[in-house]
Design a protein around this motif. Structure first.
Motif, PDB file in Angstrom:
ATOM      1  N   ALA A 247      24.853  24.298  60.518  1.00  0.00           N
ATOM      2  CA  ALA A 247      25.480  24.684  59.251  1.00  0.00           C
ATOM      3  C   ALA A 247      25.500  23.554  58.231  1.00  0.00           C
ATOM      4  O   ALA A 247      25.566  23.804  57.027  1.00  0.00           O
ATOM      5  N   THR A 248      25.437  22.293  58.697  1.00  0.00           N
ATOM      6  CA  THR A 248      25.436  21.182  57.755  1.00  0.00           C
ATOM      7  C   THR A 248      24.199  21.199  56.862  1.00  0.00           C
ATOM      8  O   THR A 248      24.175  20.554  55.808  1.00  0.00           O
ATOM      9  N   GLU A 249      23.171  21.951  57.266  1.00  0.00           N
ATOM     10  CA  GLU A 249      21.945  22.008  56.485  1.00  0.00           C
ATOM     11  C   GLU A 249      21.976  23.081  55.393  1.00  0.00           C
ATOM     12  O   GLU A 249      21.053  23.166  54.588  1.00  0.00           O
ATOM     13  N   ALA A 250      23.010  23.912  55.387  1.00  0.00           N
ATOM     14  CA  ALA A 250      23.049  25.035  54.450  1.00  0.00           C
ATOM     15  C   ALA A 250      22.853  24.622  52.989  1.00  0.00           C
ATOM     16  O   ALA A 250      22.057  25.245  52.275  1.00  0.00           O
ATOM     17  N   PRO A 251      23.536  23.575  52.494  1.00  0.00           N
ATOM     18  CA  PRO A 251      23.319  23.212  51.082  1.00  0.00           C
ATOM     19  C   PRO A 251      21.876  22.810  50.789  1.00  0.00           C
ATOM     20  O   PRO A 251      21.393  23.015  49.664  1.00  0.00           O
ATOM     21  N   GLU A 252      21.189  22.242  51.780  1.00  0.00           N
ATOM     22  CA  GLU A 252      19.810  21.814  51.568  1.00  0.00           C
ATOM     23  C   GLU A 252      18.847  22.995  51.499  1.00  0.00           C
ATOM     24  O   GLU A 252      17.687  22.834  51.107  1.00  0.00           O
ATOM     25  N   CYS A 253      19.312  24.167  51.912  1.00  0.00           N
ATOM     26  CA  CYS A 253      18.450  25.355  51.928  1.00  0.00           C
ATOM     27  C   CYS A 253      18.473  26.119  50.610  1.00  0.00           C
ATOM     28  O   CYS A 253      17.801  27.157  50.498  1.00  0.00           O
ATOM     29  N   HIS A 254      19.231  25.633  49.640  1.00  0.00           N
ATOM     30  CA  HIS A 254      19.355  26.368  48.376  1.00  0.00           C
ATOM     31  C   HIS A 254      17.984  26.539  47.717  1.00  0.00           C
ATOM     32  O   HIS A 254      17.247  25.582  47.471  1.00  0.00           O
ATOM     33  N   GLY A 255      17.638  27.791  47.465  1.00  0.00           N
ATOM     34  CA  GLY A 255      16.372  28.095  46.816  1.00  0.00           C
ATOM     35  C   GLY A 255      15.152  27.963  47.706  1.00  0.00           C
ATOM     36  O   GLY A 255      14.024  28.138  47.235  1.00  0.00           O
ATOM     37  N   GLU A 256      15.355  27.680  49.011  1.00  0.00           N
ATOM     38  CA  GLU A 256      14.232  27.494  49.933  1.00  0.00           C
ATOM     39  C   GLU A 256      13.962  28.769  50.730  1.00  0.00           C
ATOM     40  O   GLU A 256      14.783  29.685  50.768  1.00  0.00           O
ATOM     41  N   HIS A 257      12.789  28.811  51.368  1.00  0.00           N
ATOM     42  CA  HIS A 257      12.448  29.891  52.290  1.00  0.00           C
ATOM     43  C   HIS A 257      12.697  29.381  53.706  1.00  0.00           C
ATOM     44  O   HIS A 257      12.066  28.428  54.154  1.00  0.00           O
TER      45      HIS A 257
END
Length: 550
Positions: free
Chosen positions: A361-371
């Motif tokens: 879940a710590t990666e969620a912000p890094e996934c913004h706008g990503e596939h």
């Protein structure tokens, strides 16, 4: 310090006054109750509160408000006070919308209007909100600082350890000017990352879990040398055993090698667990269970790796990785399972650098706008897909089979079908992960046709491998490594070799008397959170029976 705040928002003046009155009656001594008549006014109040440096413990927002409904308001309020607990006030006709809001803004509860009598319908909900906030709420996040690199696997492991143990921290990318200043002050360099700096100025370079746990105040050392019950593993089964063991007067210690919760603790939302009609995140559920166990007197040891288990007379002895030992009358083995490694070129090299096992879940912000791509077709994969769909532009689930029906709960399949940016690709496997410093692309094979797709995030949820290699030959296991218990140990009516007692093994008892097994690590177990908790409780009942026989 000023009192923490309970904020209520309702456009109906009578309702607004009523809820504020009831809250002041119960909580006015310890909390400041503020009410607003619209979402816009409430946001203005929250901004002012933020500037003053005050804390917001809980927000109660009406669902139906003009200009800005309760869901939209709570979404913006979360940006200002992410740790404030949230409840939605709603009429009976809007119950479905309130339940859907659970998945949008992670609402903790919804309250039906009217809530009379408040002693039964309002106060228990608010009690839960403020209790959770006190445990997880607005503690200063600047005390613990982590300097690392986004695509560094060790940096990810430090962040994941802190997050899963509910330890607030502030993250600094090694490329930022402030990170450079911190490293210089700490006498460290970029070669030392990840670097963790505690509130008292202690500097840890490339720390492991045990060092982090000691530095941030997690318990790592047992208070005693001998217990009535040692529980190995802090997932739902282990937590269930610890709660029931401690509450029934057994000197109980729970040992967990990373963080309580296990795989269930990484689930973004569990919606089919009894007693939580609105759903509950795995982290919330397991955090409550951990606090419940500690309330009854159970010790919880974190970042302790168990490497041995043996019988020495009537004692059952646990050996840790550092060579130290503790002993007990009985043991509940609840070490759970781990996700199997994805066998594809490049995956191992990129793990922690775009490739992750579990929801991360710590990666969620890094996934913004990503596939984002997810491998796996069980509930954990479906829950992750729903969670990441709120952050990523697109989520693709990859499964080998023809459909999700064989492995995923119906409610999750329906949710996924209703979310426009989630796609399910059947008959598809990952052949290769590409990237230098981090994941950049995947080569997929769909029904014999290969394709390379660009992505920076792959989350893996495949299979379940039991963590039992450390047991050696001490406990009988099946061909897959799951521990056999009870009737499963009786071959053609004969007791297991070396069984020393004149009775058959109890239902959850292993081939060593007094060592019981609960949850996913047990052969023939049902892989569900509710059944794991039930087995943990049942194991304690059998522990009592075993102790009475001694």
């Amino acid at each position: 310090m000023s009192q923490p705040i309970l904020l209520t928002v309702d456009d109906d003046p009578a309702v607004s006054r009523s809820v504020a009155r009831d809250l002041r009656r119960r909580y006015g001594k310890d909390y400041r109750v503020i009410r607003a008549d619209s979402g816009a006014d409430a946001l203005d109040a929250l901004r002012e509160i933020k500037l003053r440096g005050d804390a917001v413990a809980a927000i109660l927002a009406d669902y139906r408000m003009p200009q800005m409904d309760g869901i939209s308001f709570l979404e913006q309020a979360m940006d200002l006070f992410p740790h404030a607990r949230r409840a939605l006030l709603t009429a009976y006709a809007d119950t479905d919308a309130a339940i859907q809001a659970i998945n949008v803004v992670d609402v903790d509860h919804y309250l039906l209007k009217p809530w009379d009598p408040p002693e039964e319908k309002l106060y228990p909900v608010v009690d839960s909100l403020v209790e959770t906030w006190r445990e997880l709420g607005d503690r200063a996040v600047g005390d613990i600082k982590v300097v690392g690199h986004r695509w560094s696997s060790p940096s990810y492991q430090v962040r994941d350890f802190l997050a899963r143990n509910s330890v607030p921290y502030r993250w600094y990318s090694v490329d930022d000017a402030e990170a450079c200043r911190l490293l210089e002050a700490a006498g460290a360099t970029a070669a030392d990352i990840p670097v963790l700096i505690t509130a008292d100025g202690t500097v840890l370079r490339q720390p492991d879990g045990a060092q982090i746990a000691d530095a941030v105040g997690l318990s790592t050392r047992p208070a005693q040398e001998f217990y009535d019950l040692v529980v190995i593993g802090g997932g739902p089964a282990g937590l269930g055993a610890a709660v029931y063991g401690a509450s029934e007067g057994l000197r109980t210690v729970l040992v967990e090698r990373k963080a309580t919760g296990g795989q269930a603790g990484q689930s973004s939302r569990i919606e089919n667990y009894l007693g939580f009609p609105d759903g509950v995140s795995g982290a919330q559920l397991t955090d409550r269970a951990r606090r419940q166990a500690q309330k009854f007197g159970a010790e919880v040891l974190t970042a302790r790796d168990v490497v041995g288990l043996e019988a020495r007379g009537s004692a059952r002895v646990i050996t840790f990785g550092d060579g130290s030992e503790i002993a007990a009358h009985s043991v509940v083995l609840a070490s759970g399972v781990a996700y199997r490694a994805l066998e594809a070129d490049g995956v191992a090299e990129l793990t922690g650098r775009g490739v992750f096992y579990g929801s991360a879940a710590t990666e969620a912000p890094e996934c913004h706008g990503e596939h984002v791509y997810i491998v796996g077709g069980a509930n954990s994969a479906g829950q992750a897909a729903v969670f990441f769909s709120k952050h990523a532009s697109a989520v693709t689930i990859l499964i080998r089979g023809e459909s999700l029906e064989a492995s995923m709960s119906h409610y999750l399949i329906e949710q996924i079908a209703a979310i426009g940016n989630i796609r399910v690709r059947t008959g598809t496997t990952v052949l290769k992960a590409h990237g230098a410093e981090h994941l950049e692309a995947l080569t997929l094979c769909e029904n014999g046709v290969t394709e390379t797709v660009e992505t920076g995030h792959l989350f893996i949820f495949i299979g379940a491998a039991p963590r039992t290699d450390w047991l050696g030959d001490g406990l009988l296991r099946d061909a897959h490594g799951f521990v056999r218990t009870g009737p499963d140990l009786l071959a053609e009516g004969r007791r297991p070799p070396g069984w020393p007692l004149d009775r058959d093994p109890h239902y959850l008892e292993s081939s060593i008397p007094g060592v019981f097994v609960a949850g996913d690590v047990r052969a023939q177990s049902v892989k569900r959170v509710a059944s794991a908790v039930g087995e943990g409780a049942m194991a304690v009942t059998l522990v009592h029976r075993y102790l009475e026989e001694q």
